[in-house]
Design a protein around this motif. Structure first.
Motif, mmCIF file in Angstrom:
data_model
loop_
_atom_site.group_PDB
_atom_site.id
_atom_site.type_symbol
_atom_site.label_atom_id
_atom_site.label_comp_id
_atom_site.label_asym_id
_atom_site.label_seq_id
_atom_site.Cartn_x
_atom_site.Cartn_y
_atom_site.Cartn_z
ATOM 1 N N CYS A 119 16.709 -26.317 7.098
ATOM 2 C CA CYS A 119 16.687 -26.328 5.633
ATOM 3 C C CYS A 119 15.418 -25.639 5.134
ATOM 4 O O CYS A 119 14.319 -25.947 5.594
ATOM 5 C CB CYS A 119 16.751 -27.761 5.122
ATOM 6 S SG CYS A 119 16.646 -27.879 3.322
ATOM 7 N N VAL A 174 20.135 -24.579 2.590
ATOM 8 C CA VAL A 174 19.649 -25.919 2.273
ATOM 9 C C VAL A 174 20.583 -26.950 2.884
ATOM 10 O O VAL A 174 21.791 -26.733 2.963
ATOM 11 C CB VAL A 174 19.506 -26.168 0.748
ATOM 12 C CG1 VAL A 174 18.341 -25.387 0.180
ATOM 13 C CG2 VAL A 174 20.784 -25.832 0.025
ATOM 14 N N CYS A 175 20.011 -28.080 3.305
ATOM 15 C CA CYS A 175 20.772 -29.090 4.025
ATOM 16 C C CYS A 175 21.809 -29.755 3.122
ATOM 17 O O CYS A 175 22.833 -30.223 3.578
ATOM 18 C CB CYS A 175 19.828 -30.130 4.624
ATOM 19 S SG CYS A 175 18.860 -31.028 3.391
ATOM 20 N N GLN A 176 21.528 -29.798 1.821
ATOM 21 C CA GLN A 176 22.457 -30.353 0.843
ATOM 22 C C GLN A 176 22.053 -29.759 -0.499
ATOM 23 O O GLN A 176 20.876 -29.429 -0.706
ATOM 24 C CB GLN A 176 22.359 -31.887 0.826
ATOM 25 C CG GLN A 176 20.928 -32.378 0.651
ATOM 26 C CD GLN A 176 20.819 -33.883 0.611
ATOM 27 O OE1 GLN A 176 21.483 -34.533 -0.170
ATOM 28 N NE2 GLN A 176 19.974 -34.438 1.465
ATOM 29 N N CYS A 185 18.902 -31.161 -2.153
ATOM 30 C CA CYS A 185 17.743 -31.450 -1.298
ATOM 31 C C CYS A 185 16.455 -31.438 -2.121
ATOM 32 O O CYS A 185 16.186 -30.503 -2.864
ATOM 33 C CB CYS A 185 17.639 -30.418 -0.173
ATOM 34 S SG CYS A 185 16.129 -30.614 0.810
ATOM 35 N N THR A 199 25.995 -26.589 10.206
ATOM 36 C CA THR A 199 26.804 -25.905 9.207
ATOM 37 C C THR A 199 27.784 -24.974 9.925
ATOM 38 O O THR A 199 27.622 -24.700 11.114
ATOM 39 C CB THR A 199 25.923 -25.133 8.200
ATOM 40 O OG1 THR A 199 26.747 -24.626 7.148
ATOM 41 C CG2 THR A 199 25.200 -23.973 8.863
ATOM 42 N N ARG A 214 14.100 -25.984 2.323
ATOM 43 C CA ARG A 214 13.304 -26.835 1.434
ATOM 44 C C ARG A 214 12.608 -27.964 2.192
ATOM 45 O O ARG A 214 11.438 -28.229 1.975
ATOM 46 C CB ARG A 214 14.188 -27.454 0.351
ATOM 47 C CG ARG A 214 14.609 -26.443 -0.689
ATOM 48 C CD ARG A 214 15.232 -27.127 -1.898
ATOM 49 N NE ARG A 214 16.123 -26.211 -2.592
ATOM 50 C CZ ARG A 214 17.226 -26.597 -3.227
ATOM 51 N NH1 ARG A 214 17.563 -27.873 -3.253
ATOM 52 N NH2 ARG A 214 17.981 -25.709 -3.822
#
Ligand SMILES: [Zn+2]
Ligand SMILES: [Zn+2]
Length: 160
Positions: A72, A120-122, A125, A81, A74
């Motif tokens: 990620c 980004v992981c979500q 984030c 993914t 951030r």
């Protein structure tokens, strides 16, 4: 073989009636070993079909996917993914004497291009605190934010 070594190619001439191209590309053949942001988490899987057109071209179309371990941008945590192209489609000119079509390179390229510019992981984030480095997805930290802590905002404008 191609310089990429291990990426699949279609040998010509194409058989009468076309050819099914199905297989997997080992993670080590994808040339991502040096990439700081993504790492293959399994083989690139493709299910394609090659067919000759009336115009002397060869069409290759089908689907491909690759599971990745990404970092990620951030919060720097790793997350899983998938990048996939359910409708890969390329037309290749086939001049006389051409021995192979390096479709594996194009499939690899297409899957990488489909990754978002910023991983980004979500979507929401919260990233890391710029002051103490705390992962704000896990817990808030006690630092005051860059705008200043709201508890003190009432004091702005007071001259000491
Ligand atoms: Zn994150
Ligand atoms: Zn902090």
């Amino acid at each position: 073989m191609t310089a990429e070594g291990g990426l699949p190619v279609l040998r010509l001439p194409l058989p009468e009636g076309g050819a099914d191209l199905e297989g997997e590309v080992a993670p080590g053949a994808l040339g991502l070993d040096e990439d700081p942001w993504i790492r293959p988490d399994g083989p690139l899987v493709y299910r394609l079909r090659a067919e000759a057109t009336g115009g002397g071209q060869i069409l290759i179309r089908g689907a491909a996917r690759l599971r990745l371990n990404a970092r990620c941008s951030r919060c720097a945590e790793n997350f899983s993914t998938i990048t996939e192209d359910p409708a890969f489609f390329r037309a290749y000119a086939c001049p006389d004497g051409l021995e192979s079509i390096p479709f594996g390179e194009d499939v690899r390229e297409e899957l990488l291009v489909r990754l978002p510019q910023v991983l980004v992981c979500q979507p929401g984030c919260r990233g890391l605190c710029p002051q103490c480095g705390q992962n704000l997805n896990q817990a808030p930290c006690g630092c005051t934010g860059p705008e200043g802590d709201s508890r003190w905002s009432g004091l702005e404008g007071i001259s000491w």
